[in-house]
Design an enzyme around this catalytic site. Sequence first.
Site, PDB file in Angstrom:
ATOM      1  N   CYS A   1      42.217  35.511  33.892  1.00 43.10           N
ATOM      2  CA  CYS A   1      42.197  36.915  33.473  1.00 43.10           C
ATOM      3  C   CYS A   1      42.958  37.163  32.173  1.00 43.10           C
ATOM      4  O   CYS A   1      42.829  38.239  31.571  1.00 43.10           O
ATOM      5  CB  CYS A   1      42.759  37.786  34.582  1.00 43.10           C
ATOM      6  SG  CYS A   1      41.941  37.511  36.177  1.00 43.10           S
TER       7      CYS A   1
ATOM      8  N   HIS B   1      44.465  43.926  31.313  1.00 39.99           N
ATOM      9  CA  HIS B   1      43.396  43.372  32.145  1.00 39.99           C
ATOM     10  C   HIS B   1      43.094  44.346  33.278  1.00 39.99           C
ATOM     11  O   HIS B   1      44.001  44.844  33.944  1.00 39.99           O
ATOM     12  CB  HIS B   1      43.833  42.011  32.698  1.00 39.99           C
ATOM     13  CG  HIS B   1      43.042  41.560  33.879  1.00 39.99           C
ATOM     14  ND1 HIS B   1      41.664  41.517  33.878  1.00 39.99           N
ATOM     15  CD2 HIS B   1      43.444  41.133  35.119  1.00 39.99           C
ATOM     16  CE1 HIS B   1      41.241  41.082  35.057  1.00 39.99           C
ATOM     17  NE2 HIS B   1      42.292  40.852  35.816  1.00 39.99           N
TER      18      HIS B   1
ATOM     19  N   ASN C   1      36.766  43.982  38.657  1.00 42.26           N
ATOM     20  CA  ASN C   1      37.613  43.001  37.970  1.00 42.26           C
ATOM     21  C   ASN C   1      36.698  41.910  37.423  1.00 42.26           C
ATOM     22  O   ASN C   1      36.121  41.136  38.178  1.00 42.26           O
ATOM     23  CB  ASN C   1      38.627  42.424  38.959  1.00 42.26           C
ATOM     24  CG  ASN C   1      39.533  41.361  38.351  1.00 42.26           C
ATOM     25  OD1 ASN C   1      39.211  40.746  37.348  1.00 42.26           O
ATOM     26  ND2 ASN C   1      40.670  41.133  38.997  1.00 42.26           N
TER      27      ASN C   1
END
EC number: 2.3.1.180
Length: 327
Positions: A114, A251, A281
């Site tokens: 990420c 993120h 996500n």
Amino acid sequence: MQSKAKITAIGSYVPECKLTNADLEKLVDTNDEWIVKRTGMKERRIAHEYEFTSNIGYNAVRNLIERFDQSIEDVDMVIVCTMSPDFQTPSVASLIQAKLGIKNTGAIDLNAACAGFTYGLHVANGLITSGLNKKVLVIGAEALSKITDYEDRSTCVLFGDGGGAVLVEYDEENPSFIAGHLGSEGEHGKNLYCTNVANQINGETLISTGNIIQNGREVYKWAVNTVPRGMASLLSKTTMSLSDVDWFVPHSANLRIIESICRKSSFPIEKTLQSLVYYGNTSAASIPLALDKAVCEGKLEIDNKLLLYGFGGGLAHAGVLINWTVA
């Protein structure tokens, strides 16, 4: 060293198929209220059976080319940031290079999960500023649905597919990059991993399912403590303070994590960009998706100061402070 690299264009792509919270209610013991309360997510995009990370990344670059009328024939490096590659080898970058038909370019994958896109920007800035390259494509792309267990309600509600790309070029007069900060705590890697081979971290044997496995509670605690410290360290390398930052782009892991980071760093959530509500996500794709969403909504202006911060598997994290230069 003073940066000589400028971001000149951006593009994005998400698959057509939507996976809503109502859809997930049919797969696992969950409901819309529970998901929204804990994550802020309503939808995520899912790649079709024969759509992979290379297809997603390629389409993001095509979007960049079409919108900004950019030529990529002279791109001399392709960096793909991903944790869900089509193959172990060849790299996603090589597959995208072939799809784009550019021959005289390097092609590498970068896996910082990420934090991948912010790591990729660091690498591109370094390559260009050092003089090794002149024109670099940085792509954050993921097909996380391929490595998600849709019987595990703790993870399947989180992840989606998508991609974003930026073009970074040599420009000594008007660079984008102001400062950066990198970090990793590999000793905590067991809290977010994916493997199909039996292996150990710090002597602990990990489950080898080939799907993402996450200890959400531990990742949450790590992120809300690590990211504010990283933001402060990043700004300490400049004459700027948080009040000088126009937009914070973390993120898009989980809205509750972002809210906690903003509270802990005393940064207004209203000046924070995210892509999680309708995309979930998307790991290395979440920051470029959030940036391009803001571009399309007319939120970003030339010379806005943006603080981008990626964090996740590794456990790795990376921040970059940039001057927005895409017209």
